[in-house]
Structures are given as C-alpha cells and as structure tokens.
Motif scaffolding. Sequence first.
Motif, PDB file in Angstrom:
ATOM      1  N   SER A  45       0.823  -1.208   0.000  1.00  0.00           N
ATOM      2  CA  SER A  45       0.000   0.000   0.000  1.00  0.00           C
ATOM      3  C   SER A  45       0.859   1.261   0.000  1.00  0.00           C
ATOM      4  CB  SER A  45      -0.965  -0.001   1.184  1.00  0.00           C
ATOM      5  OG  SER A  45      -0.275   0.166   2.387  1.00  0.00           O
ATOM      6  N   SER A  49       0.610   3.998  -2.890  1.00  0.00           N
ATOM      7  CA  SER A  49       0.390   5.411  -2.558  1.00  0.00           C
ATOM      8  C   SER A  49       1.413   6.290  -3.261  1.00  0.00           C
ATOM      9  CB  SER A  49       0.501   5.626  -1.047  1.00  0.00           C
ATOM     10  OG  SER A  49      -0.478   4.944  -0.354  1.00  0.00           O
ATOM     11  N   ASN A  80      -4.966  10.855   1.227  1.00  0.00           N
ATOM     12  CA  ASN A  80      -4.518   9.464   1.354  1.00  0.00           C
ATOM     13  C   ASN A  80      -4.442   9.065   2.834  1.00  0.00           C
ATOM     14  OD1 ASN A  80      -3.535   6.945   0.739  1.00  0.00           O
ATOM     15  ND2 ASN A  80      -1.456   7.648   0.371  1.00  0.00           N
ATOM     16  N   LEU A 109      -6.142   1.345  -3.428  1.00  0.00           N
ATOM     17  CA  LEU A 109      -5.041   2.073  -4.063  1.00  0.00           C
ATOM     18  C   LEU A 109      -4.711   1.517  -5.440  1.00  0.00           C
ATOM     19  CD1 LEU A 109      -2.801   2.655  -0.946  1.00  0.00           C
ATOM     20  CD2 LEU A 109      -4.004   4.392  -2.275  1.00  0.00           C
TER      21      LEU A 109
END
Length: 174
Positions: A45, A49, A80, A109
């Motif tokens: 993740s 991101s 985010n 994501l």
Amino acid sequence: MLPSFLGMWECFYQAWELFDFEGNRPISSVRSSELFMAGVWCIVSGYLSYAVLDGLMVRWIVTYSTPATIVRMFSGACLNIAMIQAIYSVMSPGQAYLLHVWIFISCILTVAYIIQNFVTSNLALEHKSRSVDLYNIAVFAVVPVGIASFLTMISLLWSLMILRIDLEIPDRVF
C-alpha cells in the motif's frame, strides 16, 4: 506513505514480539505470521500510494505552476492519510483484523492507480487520446499485489497447517 510505513513498523514489531523463540506457546506463530503478512501488505500500500501521487505529480507539473503542484501534492497526501485512517479505524477496532484492512487498502489504491493511469495517459505528445496502458498497470500495480497475494496464500496455508498440528485434529472424512 506515512500511514503505510507506520503500519508496517507496528505490524512487524508486534509479529516480532509474538514470535515464540523457546517454543512455549504453540499457537502464537499463527498470529505472528498474520501480522507479518499485514506488514507486507503495508509495504504494497505504501508503494501504491507513492505510485499514484507520483503519476499525478507528473501531470500536475506539466499542467500547473510549481506552488500549485506542491499544494496539490500536499492535499493528495492528506486525502490518502485520511482515507487510510478512516478505513483503519472503521474496519479494525482493537487491531483485530489488520491483514484484512491492509489488503482492502491496497485494493483501493490499485483502483486509484488504474484511474490515475487513465487520467495521465494523454501526456504523450504523439497522440492526444486517452487510453489505459495495460503494460504499466500490469507491471506497477498487478505484480506487487500478485506477489503479496501469493505470499499471503502461502502464509495462510502454513498457519492452517500449524493450527491443525497444534489442535491435533484427526484426519476424518465427514
């Protein structure tokens, strides 16, 4: 990337604390492996991101001035962080379902990366039509998620075997 890094640190630290080096707690290794895999999904993740904001930054640098790009990057990073914290607090009260939460965040994501790839696809000077670059999506989004999924599957099968041995379930056909 900050929530992913902090989540990774927390998951790896808890997994290390739960790992039983002396062999006194037989079932503790199942929770430890679950926390370790949650840390792996935190890495995925965090990478996604970064990839989403990096792709949008390229578009914003081409389209807007530098101060406007900085404001957009800061706003994207704050969104985010807010999204990750909201999902984290709603889906995992008491940190019971960390693996599920980080897999879900990585899936969100991944979808965001596909949308970002579509939005920034008309930056090339050769053609001005929008299209999805399947090669970039396969390499930069699907491969990390696929590797983490494979490792999670192996880890969960290992945990199932440990539980089966620890609980001494006899082989019976029902």
